[in-house]
Scaffold this active site. Structure first.
Site, PDB file in Angstrom:
ATOM      1  N   ASP A 112       8.464  65.381  36.038  1.00 21.90           N
ATOM      2  CA  ASP A 112       7.990  66.610  35.393  1.00 21.90           C
ATOM      3  C   ASP A 112       6.517  66.869  35.701  1.00 21.90           C
ATOM      4  O   ASP A 112       5.738  67.202  34.825  1.00 21.90           O
ATOM      5  CB  ASP A 112       8.224  66.524  33.875  1.00 21.90           C
ATOM      6  CG  ASP A 112       7.826  67.803  33.148  1.00 21.90           C
ATOM      7  OD1 ASP A 112       7.949  68.887  33.737  1.00 21.90           O
ATOM      8  OD2 ASP A 112       7.370  67.718  31.997  1.00 21.90           O
ATOM      9  N   TYR A 113       6.119  66.698  36.965  1.00 22.42           N
ATOM     10  CA  TYR A 113       4.751  67.063  37.331  1.00 22.42           C
ATOM     11  C   TYR A 113       4.621  68.578  37.332  1.00 22.42           C
ATOM     12  O   TYR A 113       5.486  69.289  37.848  1.00 22.42           O
ATOM     13  CB  TYR A 113       4.380  66.506  38.710  1.00 22.42           C
ATOM     14  CG  TYR A 113       3.831  65.115  38.638  1.00 22.42           C
ATOM     15  CD1 TYR A 113       2.496  64.900  38.274  1.00 22.42           C
ATOM     16  CD2 TYR A 113       4.620  64.016  38.908  1.00 22.42           C
ATOM     17  CE1 TYR A 113       1.984  63.620  38.185  1.00 22.42           C
ATOM     18  CE2 TYR A 113       4.115  62.732  38.828  1.00 22.42           C
ATOM     19  CZ  TYR A 113       2.799  62.536  38.469  1.00 22.42           C
ATOM     20  OH  TYR A 113       2.301  61.279  38.377  1.00 22.42           O
ATOM     21  N   GLU A 114       3.522  69.077  36.754  1.00 24.55           N
ATOM     22  CA  GLU A 114       3.321  70.518  36.613  1.00 24.55           C
ATOM     23  C   GLU A 114       2.019  71.013  37.236  1.00 24.55           C
ATOM     24  O   GLU A 114       1.838  72.212  37.398  1.00 24.55           O
ATOM     25  CB  GLU A 114       3.363  70.893  35.127  1.00 24.55           C
ATOM     26  CG  GLU A 114       4.685  70.517  34.475  1.00 24.55           C
ATOM     27  CD  GLU A 114       4.769  70.863  33.000  1.00 24.55           C
ATOM     28  OE1 GLU A 114       3.866  71.564  32.492  1.00 24.55           O
ATOM     29  OE2 GLU A 114       5.738  70.436  32.358  1.00 24.55           O
ATOM     30  N   HIS A 115       1.122  70.083  37.590  1.00 23.76           N
ATOM     31  CA  HIS A 115      -0.180  70.457  38.168  1.00 23.76           C
ATOM     32  C   HIS A 115      -0.441  69.549  39.368  1.00 23.76           C
ATOM     33  O   HIS A 115      -0.133  68.351  39.328  1.00 23.76           O
ATOM     34  CB  HIS A 115      -1.294  70.305  37.131  1.00 23.76           C
ATOM     35  CG  HIS A 115      -0.979  71.012  35.838  1.00 23.76           C
ATOM     36  ND1 HIS A 115      -1.040  72.371  35.707  1.00 23.76           N
ATOM     37  CD2 HIS A 115      -0.566  70.522  34.642  1.00 23.76           C
ATOM     38  CE1 HIS A 115      -0.682  72.705  34.471  1.00 23.76           C
ATOM     39  NE2 HIS A 115      -0.389  71.600  33.807  1.00 23.76           N
TER      40      HIS A 115
END
Length: 198
Positions: A112-115
């Protein structure tokens, strides 16, 4: 069917298999500095200790536990994907996650990497190689990714999917990350097509 019968049916359904999700393991130090793939737990590890999960598993053989990587923030700052190099990041990930997964007797990983502070190619290779090694070493049995409708998130996860869909078992598309209107829902349905099996 009575309420009591419905309740029993529900209990039997839940009893078939129970899933827990631990959020989050992040490759930051506990003082919120980047740790180059050396993951630490960022949940209440006193209450949710390896012993607690061992007890749950002993009394419920059908329990499955997933570990979520990344997330949105750590101590009010964005959690960024930022490896020093692909090889060192993957080596650190495999070592640190193997330790956490074996300590907690976990089954799966949800990315769940978002940046991101690196390009899509580095992201795809780092995450893909890590998932491949952890699956080949039988550390995890299931891997998933959790993209949502954001241009940067989509570009990184689509690159990962294009190269490593063979080790990704599920796409957990985060519809809740958007205010859902009809047009937004239809747009997200189109985005999902990009994650279909080849």
């Amino acid at each position: 069917m009575t309420i009591a019968q419905n309740s029993q049916l529900f209990c039997e359904y839940i009893g078939a298999q129970s899933h827990f999700i631990l959020a989050f393991a992040i490759d930051y130090t506990t003082s919120a500095s980047l740790a180059d793939g050396q993951f630490n737990v960022f949940w209440d590890s006193t209450s949710l200790s390896p012993f607690a999960f061992s007890s749950i598993r002993q009394s419920n053989g059908n329990v499955k536990v997933a570990l979520i990587l990344g997330g949105d923030t750590v101590t009010d700052s964005q959690t960024c994907f930022s490896p020093s190099s692909i090889d060192s990041w993957v080596n650190n990930v495999v070592s640190s996650l193997t330790s956490i997964i074996q300590d907690y007797n976990l089954d799966s990983i949800d990315n769940d990497y978002e940046h991101f502070q690196f390009d899509v190619d580095a992201f795809a290779e780092c995450i893909g190689q890590s998932l491949t090694t952890l699956e080949n070493n039988r550390v995890i049995s299931i891997a998933s990714i959790a993209p949502f409708d954001d241009a940067q998130v989509q570009s990184h996860h689509q690159a990962l999917w294009a190269r490593f869909s063979n080790v990704i078992d599920h796409v957990n598309f985060q519809f809740y990350a958007n205010v859902m209107r009809v047009q937004s829902f239809l747009s997200n349905k189109i985005l999902l097509v990009q994650y279909q099996t080849k």
